[in-house]
Design an enzyme around this catalytic site. Structure first.
Site, short mmCIF file in Angstrom:
data_model
loop_
_atom_site.label_atom_id
_atom_site.label_comp_id
_atom_site.label_asym_id
_atom_site.label_seq_id
_atom_site.Cartn_x
_atom_site.Cartn_y
_atom_site.Cartn_z
N VAL A 71 -11.66 -1.33 5.92
CA VAL A 71 -10.53 -1.52 6.85
C VAL A 71 -9.26 -1.19 6.09
CG1 VAL A 71 -9.28 -3.17 8.28
CG2 VAL A 71 -11.78 -3.28 8.14
N VAL A 122 -5.10 0.45 5.81
CA VAL A 122 -3.78 0.68 6.38
C VAL A 122 -3.22 1.95 5.75
CG1 VAL A 122 -3.23 -1.72 6.92
CG2 VAL A 122 -2.78 -0.87 4.62
N TRP A 155 -7.38 -6.90 5.58
CA TRP A 155 -6.00 -7.16 5.95
C TRP A 155 -5.89 -8.22 7.03
CZ3 TRP A 155 -3.07 -5.35 2.36
CH2 TRP A 155 -3.42 -4.16 1.69
N CYS A 172 0.81 -1.21 0.00
CA CYS A 172 0.00 0.00 0.00
C CYS A 172 0.85 1.27 0.00
CB CYS A 172 -0.90 -0.01 1.24
SG CYS A 172 -1.82 1.51 1.49
N TYR A 231 -5.49 6.20 -9.07
CA TYR A 231 -6.69 5.45 -8.71
C TYR A 231 -7.90 5.99 -9.46
CZ TYR A 231 -4.16 3.16 -4.92
OH TYR A 231 -3.28 2.41 -4.19
#
Length: 327
Positions: free
Chosen positions: A112, A114, A79, A46, A177
């Protein structure tokens, strides 16, 4: 996992960060900057998480904030800690990062993400506010920086750093993105155009200066680097950002290699995790889940020649002592 949410125009819409508490030096936020209390959960795939890994390393916060590395391949619960023995994080004792989100808010049903900073005693996520996490590492954790740590967010340069960061986020960090996840031709072409217009602007800015702001590496360089290092392996083909490869832009390619070869950077880059995550998790874009064999990564260690532009990587600071690769 990045959720593929688009609006009526087919434009990718990035969700907000649900957990945005601050960890502060004086504890006024109720979360004090206390060594050993928090665990930084990341994926090396990421780009947003990689910023936090890199800043933590450059500032020497390894002993103050422990690190958990998630599997680059996710399942329906996002994750997971399958890289660890018995599939559990050894400090938090959980199998999925989602468990720390639920500990903070049992009713939470959003994404969720990171990086996430987790309070070890309670097992609760404190923050997943990735833009703020790295700035707070630089400012609120200053008392715990290593001797010789660079100033990645100098007070005198902050307005310019913030301005550059906003443009780079909109058109490059998030721009790839917006191109890759667009669900209409018009939205894709708009994102594509704005991405390469900003890369052209960055090329002009960096043609005669070694770093984006000032004469040493700052937060601005770190935020751009984590996108550039993924450009040819992922964004050029997978996200259809294919006007040119990074390796075909002499200025940005040399700039990216300069950073990659700076002590502390390369050891935080895991091309295997990057490629497997993007190509095997985002199966809406790649139903076969086949991971490309290329590109050739050997060029990252070739001479870049940007020393001639002046400046030094860490200003008055020193390189991090440990530049080994992460798991």
């Amino acid at each position: 996992m990045t959720k593929l949410t688009t609006n009526d125009a087919g434009e990718f819409v990035r969700g907000g960060n649900r957990f945005d508490a601050r960890i502060t030096a004086d504890g006024s936020s109720t979360w004090p900057a206390e060594p050993g209390r928090y665990r930084l959960v990341v994926s090396l795939a990421c780009p947003w998480a990689s910023r936090a890994v890199l800043v933590r390393r450059l500032l020497g916060l390894e002993d103050a904030i422990s690190l958990a590395v998630a599997d680059p391949i996710q399942d329906e619960r996002s994750w997971r800690f399958t890289l660890d023995s018995e599939g559990r994080d050894p400090i938090l004792g959980i199998e999925f990062l989602a468990e720390a989100y639920a500990a903070a808010d049992p009713g939470y049903d959003g994404g969720v993400s990171v990086p996430a900073v987790v309070d070890v005693p309670t097992g609760q996520v404190v923050t997943n506010d990735y833009p703020r996490i790295t700035l707070d590492f630089s400012t609120e954790w200053r008392a715990h920086h290593r001797s010789g740590a660079p100033d990645l967010y100098p007070e005198a340069w902050r307005d310019e750093i913030d301005e550059v960061n906003e443009l780079v986020f909109r058109d490059v960090n998030n721009g790839v993105y917006r191109a890759g996840f667009a669900s209409s031709q018009e939205a894709y072409e708009r994102a594509y155009r704005e991405l390469f217009e900003r890369l052209d602007w960055l090329t002009s800015r960096l043609a005669a200066r070694r770093y984006l702001v000032g004469d040493h590496i700052t937060e601005a360089d770190i935020r751009l680097f984590t996108t550039l290092v993924r450009f040819d392996p992922v964004y050029h083909g997978h996200f259809k950002c294919n006007r040119e490869k990074l390796a075909e832009n002499p200025v940005l390619w040399a700039y990216a290699r300069d950073l990659y070869q700076t002590p502390g950077f390369a050891g935080t880059v895991n091309f295997d995790h990057i490629k497997r995550h993007y190509y095997q998790v985002l199966h809406q874009l790649n139903p076969s889940r086949i991971v490309p064999a290329g590109p050739d990564l050997s060029g990252w260690t070739e001479p870049h020649g940007r020393e001639a532009l002046g400046g030094t990587p860490f200003g008055d600071g020193t390189p991090p002592p440990d530049v080994s690769a992460l798991p």
